[in-house]
Every structure is written in C-alpha cells, then in structure tokens.
Design a protein around this motif. Structure first.
Motif, PDB file in Angstrom:
ATOM      1  N   ASP A  13       1.931  38.571  -5.469  1.00 33.70           N
ATOM      2  CA  ASP A  13       1.432  37.674  -4.420  1.00 33.70           C
ATOM      3  C   ASP A  13       1.716  38.316  -3.073  1.00 33.70           C
ATOM      4  O   ASP A  13       2.380  39.356  -2.988  1.00 33.70           O
ATOM      5  N   SER A  14       1.224  37.701  -2.009  1.00 34.95           N
ATOM      6  CA  SER A  14       1.474  38.194  -0.662  1.00 34.95           C
ATOM      7  C   SER A  14       1.916  37.040   0.218  1.00 34.95           C
ATOM      8  O   SER A  14       1.706  35.865  -0.107  1.00 34.95           O
ATOM      9  N   THR A  15       2.530  37.384   1.345  1.00 36.74           N
ATOM     10  CA  THR A  15       2.939  36.370   2.306  1.00 36.74           C
ATOM     11  C   THR A  15       2.657  36.882   3.712  1.00 36.74           C
ATOM     12  O   THR A  15       2.805  38.080   3.978  1.00 36.74           O
ATOM     13  N   PRO A  16       2.238  36.016   4.632  1.00 35.49           N
ATOM     14  CA  PRO A  16       1.940  36.465   6.003  1.00 35.49           C
ATOM     15  C   PRO A  16       3.213  36.696   6.798  1.00 35.49           C
ATOM     16  O   PRO A  16       4.201  35.966   6.648  1.00 35.49           O
ATOM     17  N   LEU A  17       3.192  37.704   7.662  1.00 37.77           N
ATOM     18  CA  LEU A  17       4.309  38.011   8.546  1.00 37.77           C
ATOM     19  C   LEU A  17       3.769  38.125   9.969  1.00 37.77           C
ATOM     20  O   LEU A  17       3.084  39.091  10.298  1.00 37.77           O
ATOM     21  N   ARG A  18       4.047  37.137  10.775  1.00 35.07           N
ATOM     22  CA  ARG A  18       3.531  37.145  12.147  1.00 35.07           C
ATOM     23  C   ARG A  18       4.359  38.085  13.020  1.00 35.07           C
ATOM     24  O   ARG A  18       5.579  38.129  12.924  1.00 35.07           O
ATOM     25  N   SER A  19       3.687  38.815  13.892  1.00 39.46           N
ATOM     26  CA  SER A  19       4.353  39.798  14.743  1.00 39.46           C
ATOM     27  C   SER A  19       4.369  39.307  16.190  1.00 39.46           C
ATOM     28  O   SER A  19       3.894  38.213  16.503  1.00 39.46           O
TER      29      SER A  19
ATOM     30  N   ALA B 274      -0.735  45.315  15.101  1.00 41.49           N
ATOM     31  CA  ALA B 274      -0.943  44.136  14.260  1.00 41.49           C
ATOM     32  C   ALA B 274      -2.434  43.836  14.114  1.00 41.49           C
ATOM     33  O   ALA B 274      -3.239  44.183  14.981  1.00 41.49           O
ATOM     34  N   LYS B 275      -2.788  43.193  13.012  1.00 36.74           N
ATOM     35  CA  LYS B 275      -4.173  42.828  12.731  1.00 36.74           C
ATOM     36  C   LYS B 275      -4.298  41.304  12.620  1.00 36.74           C
ATOM     37  O   LYS B 275      -3.311  40.601  12.415  1.00 36.74           O
ATOM     38  N   ILE B 276      -5.529  40.834  12.747  1.00 42.48           N
ATOM     39  CA  ILE B 276      -5.810  39.407  12.610  1.00 42.48           C
ATOM     40  C   ILE B 276      -6.144  39.103  11.157  1.00 42.48           C
ATOM     41  O   ILE B 276      -6.996  39.766  10.544  1.00 42.48           O
TER      42      ILE B 276
ATOM     43  N   GLY C  80      -3.557  29.271   8.750  1.00 48.38           N
ATOM     44  CA  GLY C  80      -4.826  29.609   9.390  1.00 48.38           C
ATOM     45  C   GLY C  80      -4.830  31.044   9.886  1.00 48.38           C
ATOM     46  O   GLY C  80      -4.219  31.929   9.292  1.00 48.38           O
ATOM     47  N   PHE C  81      -5.501  31.297  11.018  1.00 45.50           N
ATOM     48  CA  PHE C  81      -5.559  32.643  11.580  1.00 45.50           C
ATOM     49  C   PHE C  81      -4.206  33.014  12.181  1.00 45.50           C
ATOM     50  O   PHE C  81      -3.559  32.194  12.840  1.00 45.50           O
ATOM     51  N   PHE C  82      -3.786  34.245  11.946  1.00 43.03           N
ATOM     52  CA  PHE C  82      -2.515  34.715  12.501  1.00 43.03           C
ATOM     53  C   PHE C  82      -2.626  36.200  12.806  1.00 43.03           C
ATOM     54  O   PHE C  82      -3.482  36.901  12.278  1.00 43.03           O
ATOM     55  N   ARG C  83      -1.739  36.664  13.661  1.00 37.23           N
ATOM     56  CA  ARG C  83      -1.714  38.076  14.047  1.00 37.23           C
ATOM     57  C   ARG C  83      -0.441  38.711  13.494  1.00 37.23           C
ATOM     58  O   ARG C  83       0.659  38.221  13.770  1.00 37.23           O
ATOM     59  N   GLY C  84      -0.591  39.758  12.715  1.00 35.98           N
ATOM     60  CA  GLY C  84       0.599  40.402  12.169  1.00 35.98           C
ATOM     61  C   GLY C  84       0.305  41.252  10.960  1.00 35.98           C
ATOM     62  O   GLY C  84      -0.638  42.048  10.950  1.00 35.98           O
TER      63      GLY C  84
END
Length: 314
Positions: free
Chosen positions: A122-128, A135-137, A144-148
């Motif tokens: 699995d994956s998990t989001p990491l905000r930067s 960093a990418k969107i 929702g949408f995040f940058r990292g």
C-alpha cells in the motif's frame, strides 16, 4: 557501555545494545580498508546517533550535533567525548544509506524472522513544505489534493507486521506503477500478496501469475464496465474469490498496513515534519523504518508480541 544510566533511559540503552550487535554483524560483512588513519567514529556510533535523531524527533544534523553535545549520558553510553560535526553526519549518512542500508535491513529482518507467507502492499501520502520545488501534486481518497510525496511499502501480514521494502516517489506516481514491490515480495518467498483497489490492474495480476504468487486486490470498479465481463482471467478469478468467505476473511488482513502507517505517523512523526527535497525526505523515512525494525528486534529478544499500540500506551 555503562550501567550508570537513569531508569527512564534503560529502554534506549537496550536499543543501543541491539544496534551494537547488528553493526558487529554488518562489520564482518564489510571489507575493512585498513589504510590511512583510523576513523574517529565507528559504524556503531554513527548509526546510534542517527537512531537517536529519530527517537528524539530531531529535524536536522545541526540540531542533532547540539542535542548530542548536551546529552552527557548518551555520549558516555556510545563512547564519544563530543558529537560528530553536522557535515560529518551528512557525509557518513550518505555513505551508510548508499552502501550499507540494504545490508542493515536484511540483517534485521533475518534476526526478527517474521512470517512472510502473507505480504501487504500500500502507499501513504506525505505532505511536504509548501516551497519544496521537488514535491509533486497528488490526490488521496481522504485528504484530497496534496503537495508532497508517496511512501510505497511492502510489509508482512501475519502476527508481526514488519516493513520489508519501501519506495519513495512523487505524490503524482500511481500505486499500480510500483511493480517492484511485487517482485520484492516474490524475492522474500511470500505466497500471498494483498493490496487495495488501486492495484487492481491486469499488469499486476499477470506478473503475479508469472511469479507464482497469489495476488488478491480490492475491486476497482472504475477500471471495469461490468465485473461479470472482465477480460483478464486473473482479475475475473480475483473478483469471484473476494465474494467467498475465505476471500473476505483474507482480504480483511489488508488493513494491517494502514494501522502500521498510523503508528509510524503517530509515534514516529512520519509525515508532520514538512521537509524540503526528495533526498531529505527519503533519508528521514529510511531511518524511521530502520529504527522501527531495530525496536521490533528488541521486542523479539525480550519475548514481547508485536503491537500497534503507541509506546506510551503499552
């Protein structure tokens, strides 16, 4: 090492003992270069300092140098008079991450000896940080949408949930593109791999079939017009399997990786640092997961069972 240490630091002393044993095994695997002057700090001392950085929530090498110099007990335990310079930390950490990180991980996993018959991906989001140019969107179902960035993880799925392999990518990288996780699962002789609907694609099922690995993924309804008329035979079998009692019971184990992400974010501050730069974030994540493995080995040696509970709730 010294016995002159406060009671509240005894657990960290035990962790340092485990680190020392692992670095002794690692040193025997490394071809030592005896030319030139001996190093001022040995491998154990540097790795102990980098684990200290994780456990104390230190964000930078400058802060790490300062905190170690203020911690007389830690210096006494690891056998140093003063902290390495922050630039020395940067240099040695790059060398360890490039040359020895895989060996450290392999030694830890071999000593923990987790049941690898079932694995989970699995994956998990990491905000930067907002001004991180690397960093990418991306988009995530809950935030929702995040940058990292994204941490893609392969872990065991039985009683002990142990990280086996991980990849850091930009936030815009789709989960289904990380087929290396499946190949790594095969390399660890995993018999079953569980994944969520993000991995429900023909490519993953075809690779799993070639590797003789049973791949079970959630149903991605957006990736099919009619579940009763799916062209890929392996995806079709997967859909029918998930409708059985055995399939439902097996797939429920997939949530263990989500609980692992929760523990890493809550106890190890995996995400909330808002770091800048891919390399900095990767280094930060690598040492969090290596520290987690060191602590799981310590639990194993103490005869304690794996737990998702935070350290202060155990």
């Amino acid at each position: 090492m010294t016995k002159n240490i406060k009671a509240q630091n005894k657990k960290f002393l035990k962790l340092l003992f485990v680190i020392k044993k692992v670095t002794e095994v690692l040193s025997r695997k490394i071809k030592q270069n005896r030319r030139g002057r001996p190093r001022k700090f040995n491998l154990f001392q540097i790795i102990a300092c980098l684990v200290y950085k994780v456990k104390k929530g230190v964000k930078s090498f400058r802060e790490l140098e300062y905190r170690i110099n203020q911690d007389t007990e830690f210096k006494q335990v690891v056998g140093i008079e003063e902290s390495p310079d922050y630039s020395y930390f940067a240099k040695l950490s790059r060398k360890i991450e490039k040359e020895y990180m895989q060996d450290i991980k392999d030694i830890l996993i071999a000593k923990i000896e987790p049941d690898m018959s079932i694995a989970i991906v699995d994956s998990t989001p990491l905000r930067s940080a907002k001004n991180d140019s690397e960093a990418k969107i991306g988009i995530h179902i809950t935030i929702g949408f995040f940058r990292g960035y994204k941490l893609h993880l392969l872990c065991t799925g039985k009683e002990e949930v142990i990280p086996l392999f991980w990849i850091l990518t930009g936030a815009n990288e789709h989960d289904s593109r990380q087929e290396e996780l499946l190949y790594r699962a095969w390399g660890y002789n995993c018999e079953i791999v569980l994944a969520d609907a993000g991995y429900d694609c023909s490519r993953w099922f075809n690779i799993a079939n070639e590797l003789k690995v049973k791949f079970v993924a959630g149903i991605n309804k957006r990736n099919m017009k009619d579940k009763n008329n799916v062209k890929n035979v392996f995806r079709s079998k997967n859909i029918r399997f998930l409708e059985t009692e055995e399939g439902k019971k097996l797939y429920k184990q997939r949530t263990k990786i989500e609980r692992l992400f929760s523990k890493l974010k809550g106890e190890y501050n995996l995400e909330n640092v808002r770091l800048k730069g891919f390399r900095n974030y990767k280094r930060y994540i690598d040492w969090i997961l290596i520290t987690f493995l060191f602590e799981q080995l310590l639990r194993k040696l103490e005869g304690k069972k794996f737990s998702f509970a935070y350290e202060w709730n155990q």
